[in-house]
Motif scaffolding. Structure first.
Motif, mmCIF file in Angstrom:
data_model
loop_
_atom_site.group_PDB
_atom_site.id
_atom_site.type_symbol
_atom_site.label_atom_id
_atom_site.label_comp_id
_atom_site.label_asym_id
_atom_site.label_seq_id
_atom_site.Cartn_x
_atom_site.Cartn_y
_atom_site.Cartn_z
ATOM 1 N N LYS A 129 14.338 -8.581 -6.560
ATOM 2 C CA LYS A 129 13.095 -8.724 -6.225
ATOM 3 C C LYS A 129 12.552 -10.122 -6.911
ATOM 4 C CE LYS A 129 11.833 -4.900 -3.920
ATOM 5 N NZ LYS A 129 11.160 -5.052 -2.420
ATOM 6 N N ARG A 130 12.950 -10.732 -7.768
ATOM 7 C CA ARG A 130 12.600 -11.744 -8.494
ATOM 8 C C ARG A 130 13.633 -13.053 -8.183
ATOM 9 N NH1 ARG A 130 12.476 -12.512 -13.670
ATOM 10 N NH2 ARG A 130 11.180 -14.138 -13.151
ATOM 11 N N TYR A 181 5.250 -6.269 11.811
ATOM 12 C CA TYR A 181 5.241 -7.773 11.841
ATOM 13 C C TYR A 181 5.369 -8.588 10.432
ATOM 14 C CZ TYR A 181 3.479 -12.597 12.578
ATOM 15 O OH TYR A 181 3.628 -13.889 12.869
ATOM 16 N N PHE A 182 5.025 -7.892 9.378
ATOM 17 C CA PHE A 182 5.016 -8.505 8.033
ATOM 18 C C PHE A 182 6.364 -8.201 7.480
ATOM 19 C CE2 PHE A 182 0.286 -8.781 8.959
ATOM 20 C CZ PHE A 182 0.317 -10.160 8.976
ATOM 21 N N ASP A 183 7.100 -7.134 7.922
ATOM 22 C CA ASP A 183 8.218 -6.650 7.025
ATOM 23 C C ASP A 183 8.941 -7.748 6.464
ATOM 24 O OD1 ASP A 183 7.074 -4.277 7.506
ATOM 25 O OD2 ASP A 183 8.906 -3.282 8.329
ATOM 26 N N LYS A 187 9.773 -9.041 2.075
ATOM 27 C CA LYS A 187 10.714 -8.291 1.478
ATOM 28 C C LYS A 187 10.681 -8.231 -0.102
ATOM 29 C CE LYS A 187 13.939 -9.515 5.031
ATOM 30 N NZ LYS A 187 15.371 -10.139 5.513
ATOM 31 N N ASN A 188 10.360 -9.487 -0.595
ATOM 32 C CA ASN A 188 9.907 -9.360 -1.815
ATOM 33 C C ASN A 188 8.746 -9.803 -2.221
ATOM 34 O OD1 ASN A 188 12.827 -8.965 -2.643
ATOM 35 N ND2 ASN A 188 13.367 -10.896 -1.765
ATOM 36 N N SER A 189 7.784 -9.059 -1.911
ATOM 37 C CA SER A 189 6.304 -9.731 -1.808
ATOM 38 C C SER A 189 5.935 -10.143 -3.224
ATOM 39 C CB SER A 189 5.506 -8.479 -1.423
ATOM 40 O OG SER A 189 5.066 -8.568 -0.237
ATOM 41 N N ALA A 190 5.234 -11.243 -3.011
ATOM 42 C CA ALA A 190 4.657 -12.020 -4.286
ATOM 43 C C ALA A 190 3.554 -10.922 -4.742
ATOM 44 C CB ALA A 190 4.331 -13.281 -4.251
ATOM 45 N N THR A 292 2.887 -12.745 0.429
ATOM 46 C CA THR A 292 4.052 -12.730 1.019
ATOM 47 C C THR A 292 5.128 -13.316 -0.030
ATOM 48 O OG1 THR A 292 4.018 -14.838 1.842
ATOM 49 C CG2 THR A 292 2.872 -13.297 3.267
ATOM 50 N N ASP A 293 6.603 -13.145 0.624
ATOM 51 C CA ASP A 293 7.700 -13.768 -0.152
ATOM 52 C C ASP A 293 7.192 -15.200 -0.324
ATOM 53 O OD1 ASP A 293 8.692 -11.459 0.193
ATOM 54 O OD2 ASP A 293 10.211 -12.149 1.427
ATOM 55 N N TYR A 294 7.507 -15.780 -1.469
ATOM 56 C CA TYR A 294 7.068 -17.221 -1.900
ATOM 57 C C TYR A 294 7.652 -18.234 -0.780
ATOM 58 C CZ TYR A 294 4.693 -15.742 -6.048
ATOM 59 O OH TYR A 294 3.708 -15.202 -6.784
ATOM 60 N N ASP A 295 8.850 -18.085 -0.141
ATOM 61 C CA ASP A 295 9.408 -19.038 0.711
ATOM 62 C C ASP A 295 8.768 -19.023 2.277
ATOM 63 O OD1 ASP A 295 10.567 -16.538 1.477
ATOM 64 O OD2 ASP A 295 12.722 -17.178 1.593
ATOM 65 N N VAL A 296 8.036 -18.089 2.531
ATOM 66 C CA VAL A 296 7.333 -17.906 3.764
ATOM 67 C C VAL A 296 6.354 -18.848 4.137
ATOM 68 C CG1 VAL A 296 5.977 -16.397 5.128
ATOM 69 C CG2 VAL A 296 7.629 -15.501 3.953
#
Length: 331
Positions: A129-130, A181-183, A187-190, A292-296
């Motif tokens: 997750k991190r 939609y946001f799944d 995945k590794n939500s901030a 969201t995930d940080y790379d989104v």
């Protein structure tokens, strides 16, 4: 009427903040979930804030994290400063009084804080997750005392994250998007959590020094627990009136942040708010900033853009956006 057309007739002159019941959030009946999502849509477009009840966080979990933070913030300042966030990677750890200044022109925010990010309660050698934190990478740090601090904080953290995971599908439905939609974007939500202590503010009223100055939040939305019986949170409406958001027993406050405003092309409101503790007593609150995930990449969703409402924002990485906003706040 499209979302963009609906947004054009919103005046934002709200006088109160709605309370929404989450007890049917995971109902097997799609119509019940959609009805709940439309309540959320109305709150997001008109106010940008709403309370939720039946959120699922046990009262014992809340009581334990409150007691842990009361004990922690009583510690001597020099002990707390051993984990000063300015010597720890990416803002984790302790923030002293007046160190942050979120509203330009103010003289500092009159609160102290302890900030954490994702961490399993049972520590892993490699936590997937991190693994992709990117711009916001950095392990949590923990004080030596009180002994129950890490456990109390992480149990509440994971309970609040579970609330966030319930909300994302409802936000998708509220935007007329597929429910999942946001799944793939979460995945590794901030999720950054602050435990906040606001000392009593005495002396003459001075809006340049308040508990936390007027601001909007950085992530998609914030899940806020505020201590019962102590009014401090105020929300700014379109008439430039500060509307009180008092604690309501058994509820959390949800407010939208800038990432959702960018994603929805300002159809959903990221509303300015502040906290002013003039109650003569210590106040505690715990916001969890859910993103969201940080790379989104965050950019306006197609259904929120029209010829009359062109895209107001370009794409930006979620992690870089949050990192930059935190730097502006602290440096």
């Amino acid at each position: 009427m499209s979302l963009a057309e609906s947004a054009s007739i919103i005046d934002g002159a709200f006088q109160d903040i709605p309370v929404i019941d989450l007890s049917r959030a995971t109902s097997p009946d799609e119509n019940e979930r959609k009805a709940l999502a439309y309540q959320i849509r109305d709150a997001c477009m008109n106010v940008g804030f709403f309370y939720v009840k039946n959120h699922g966080i046990p009262q014992e979990c809340i009581d334990n994290v409150l007691e842990a933070n009361k004990e922690y913030f009583k510690l001597p300042t020099e002990e707390k400063l051993k984990l000063n966030h300015k010597i720890v990677a990416n803002f984790k750890g302790y923030t002293p009084l007046l160190d942050a200044n979120i509203e330009p022109g103010n003289s500092g925010d009159l609160h102290e804080a302890f900030q954490i990010g994702w961490e399993e309660l049972e520590a892993k050698a490699h936590d997937e997750k991190r693994a992709n934190d990117g711009a916001m990478a950095g392990a949590n740090v923990w004080p030596e005392r009180p002994e129950m601090y890490r456990e109390g904080m992480l149990k509440y953290y994971h309970a609040a994250v579970a609330v966030g995971r319930i909300l994302f599908p409802l936000f998708a439905l509220s935007l007329d998007l597929p429910e999942r939609y946001f799944d793939d974007k979460t995945k590794n939500s901030a999720a950054i959590m602050n435990a906040l202590h606001y000392p009593p503010q005495t002396g003459p009223a001075d809006d340049r020094i308040v508990g936390i100055g007027a601001h909007t939040d950085f992530e998609c939305f914030t899940i806020l627990w505020q201590q019962p019986g102590i009014q401090a949170l105020q929300v700014l409406n379109s008439q430039k009136q500060w509307i009180k958001a008092p604690p309501i027993d058994g509820t959390l406050v949800i407010n939208l942040g800038d990432q959702f405003a960018r994603w929805t092309n300002d159809i959903f409101k990221s509303t300015v708010h502040r906290a002013v503790n003039r109650n003569g007593v210590d106040r505690y609150s715990i916001p969890l900033f859910f993103g969201t995930d940080y790379d989104v990449n965050i950019e306006p969703i197609a259904s929120c853009v029209s010829a009359e409402r062109p895209a107001r924002y370009g794409p930006v990485s979620a992690g870089e956006y949050v990192n930059q906003r935190l730097k502006e706040m602290y440096y």
